[in-house]
Design a protein around this motif. Structure first.
Motif, PDB file in Angstrom:
ATOM      1  N   GLY A 113       0.994  -1.367  -0.116  1.00 50.26           N
ATOM      2  CA  GLY A 113       0.130  -0.073   0.036  1.00 50.26           C
ATOM      3  C   GLY A 113       0.890   1.300   0.091  1.00 50.26           C
ATOM      4  O   GLY A 113       1.756   1.369  -0.942  1.00 50.26           O
ATOM      5  N   ARG A 114       0.607   2.156   0.936  1.00 46.25           N
ATOM      6  CA  ARG A 114       1.404   3.251   1.046  1.00 46.25           C
ATOM      7  C   ARG A 114       2.834   3.291   1.940  1.00 46.25           C
ATOM      8  O   ARG A 114       3.486   4.314   2.263  1.00 46.25           O
ATOM      9  N   SER A 115       2.819   1.839   2.651  1.00 41.95           N
ATOM     10  CA  SER A 115       4.115   1.679   3.510  1.00 41.95           C
ATOM     11  C   SER A 115       5.190   1.337   2.616  1.00 41.95           C
ATOM     12  O   SER A 115       5.217   0.711   1.607  1.00 41.95           O
ATOM     13  N   ARG A 116       6.476   1.912   3.115  1.00 40.19           N
ATOM     14  CA  ARG A 116       7.753   1.629   2.518  1.00 40.19           C
ATOM     15  C   ARG A 116       8.584   1.026   3.595  1.00 40.19           C
ATOM     16  O   ARG A 116       8.832   2.021   4.632  1.00 40.19           O
ATOM     17  N   PHE A 117       9.387   0.071   3.525  1.00 44.13           N
ATOM     18  CA  PHE A 117      10.487  -0.317   4.547  1.00 44.13           C
ATOM     19  C   PHE A 117      11.621  -0.560   3.906  1.00 44.13           C
ATOM     20  O   PHE A 117      11.557  -1.349   2.708  1.00 44.13           O
ATOM     21  N   THR A 118      12.611  -0.324   4.110  1.00 47.67           N
ATOM     22  CA  THR A 118      14.123  -0.663   3.716  1.00 47.67           C
ATOM     23  C   THR A 118      14.805  -1.475   4.644  1.00 47.67           C
ATOM     24  O   THR A 118      14.919  -0.959   5.658  1.00 47.67           O
ATOM     25  N   LEU A 119      15.087  -2.538   4.384  1.00 42.70           N
ATOM     26  CA  LEU A 119      15.742  -3.636   5.324  1.00 42.70           C
ATOM     27  C   LEU A 119      17.212  -3.770   4.734  1.00 42.70           C
ATOM     28  O   LEU A 119      17.458  -4.150   3.668  1.00 42.70           O
TER      29      LEU A 119
END
Length: 343
Positions: free
Chosen positions: A74-80
């Protein structure tokens, strides 16, 4: 690398694998889980996916050669941050000398009735798991599970499955035991068990659990199982457990000893705590041997009562300083040994 999948499917898989990863680990790669051609921090990934809304689509995409992966939903972004998959250990390699199938009920029995007695003492690491082995008993081959912490011992056996005869004595670590207990819950199909002297692999449908075994020697548990206890005590299990629970309320944290005074078909349970008072309760029991006063850790007594399946419990006693044997009945497949306490 890019992959898109539905949250529920990803969360289910992560739910299985993240539990075996230690949150604190001195080897960073062991805190990650293998995913396609990279590895990701298992607990972080699980927590992210768990918090996404139901029905969400999750996209995982590697970001060039920078050692990072982007998760979008959706509108969530995570960089791992990632680590090379080549550093991830491969426990699946190597030969397994024994292979057999276990019914879920049998596997559950072997674990449920013994795991409570696994030791938490790290210095005696060889007691930090369940000892599994096959042996001859009464002219038949059985598969036996044993656990002990030095204060109590739990032993249960089942008829030896085809292919399990001659299984070497192995110690399955607590972590693997705990995960197996969760994976077998509600399972209908047989579990495939593969064993070597160093590893165990269990297959639960599409979930495969592989674990190293504890590299140590389990003590000769047969030496602590009493054979000459001639004082037989039969109690109604539920009322006895309830009485132990009630009188132990007065116990101190330092020692939960409950005294059992047994004579003439009557048992008096008592606890005395100089700091808080005393408690006493009487029960009718089946006992016709010489009077005996003996003490036990109340928590240990209750643990054993929880494992018994029948309405009654059979105790075989010797004297106030010797181990006591507890079973559902004579010849039951599950057997428990409890060391007494001074009272």
């Amino acid at each position: 690398m890019k992959v898109t999948l539905e949250r529920a499917a990803l969360l289910k898989s992560l739910g299985h694998v993240h539990r075996v990863v230690e949150r604190r680990n001195t080897i960073p790669i062991l805190s990650n889980e293998a995913a396609a051609s990279t590895t990701l921090p298992a607990h972080t990934l699980y927590d992210i996916v768990r918090k996404l809304p139901d029905g969400a689509q999750v996209s995982l995409e590697a970001m060039g050669d920078g050692g990072q992966l982007q998760l979008r939903s959706g509108r969530s972004r995570f960089t791992l941050q990632t680590l090379p998959d080549g550093d991830f250990p491969d426990l699946a390699t190597g030969e397994f000398s024994h292979e057999f199938m276990l019914a879920p009920a049998d596997l559950k029995k072997l674990i449920d009735k013994t795991q409570f007695a696994i030791s938490n003492e790290e210095t005696r690491y060889y007691l930090n798991g369940i000892f599994l082995h096959s042996m001859e008993e009464g002219g038949e081959t059985v598969l036996r599970a044993v656990a002990t912490d030095g204060h109590r011992l739990a032993r249960v056996e089942i008829a030896c499955p085809k292919g399990a005869a001659g299984v070497p004595g192995v110690i399955v670590p607590r972590k693997a035991v705990t995960e197996t207990q969760k994976l077998v819950e509600g399972l209908s199909e047989d579990v495939k068990v593969e064993l070597s002297t160093t590893k165990i692999r269990l297959t639960f449908g599409d979930v495969v659990l592989t674990s190293k075994l504890i590299d140590g020697t389990f003590p000769d548990y047969m030496r602590v199982i009493p054979a000459g206890n001639d004082k037989r005590l039969i109690v109604d299990r539920a009322p006895f457990a309830a009485a132990v629970d009630r009188v132990s309320t007065i116990s101190s944290d330092r020692g939960r000893a409950v005294k059992l005074a047994i004579a003439d078909g009557r048992m008096t349970l008592s606890v005395t705590n100089p700091e808080s008072g005393s408690a006493q309760e009487e029960l009718d029991v089946d006992y016709d041997s010489a009077p005996l006063d003996i003490g036990f850790n109340a928590r240990y007594l209750l643990d054993i009562m929880e494992q018994l399946d029948s309405d009654t419990a059979l105790f075989k006693l010797a004297d106030p300083g010797s181990p006591t044997l507890a079973q559902d009945r004579e010849g039951a497949s599950a057997l428990y040994v409890l060391m007494p306490m001074r009272v």
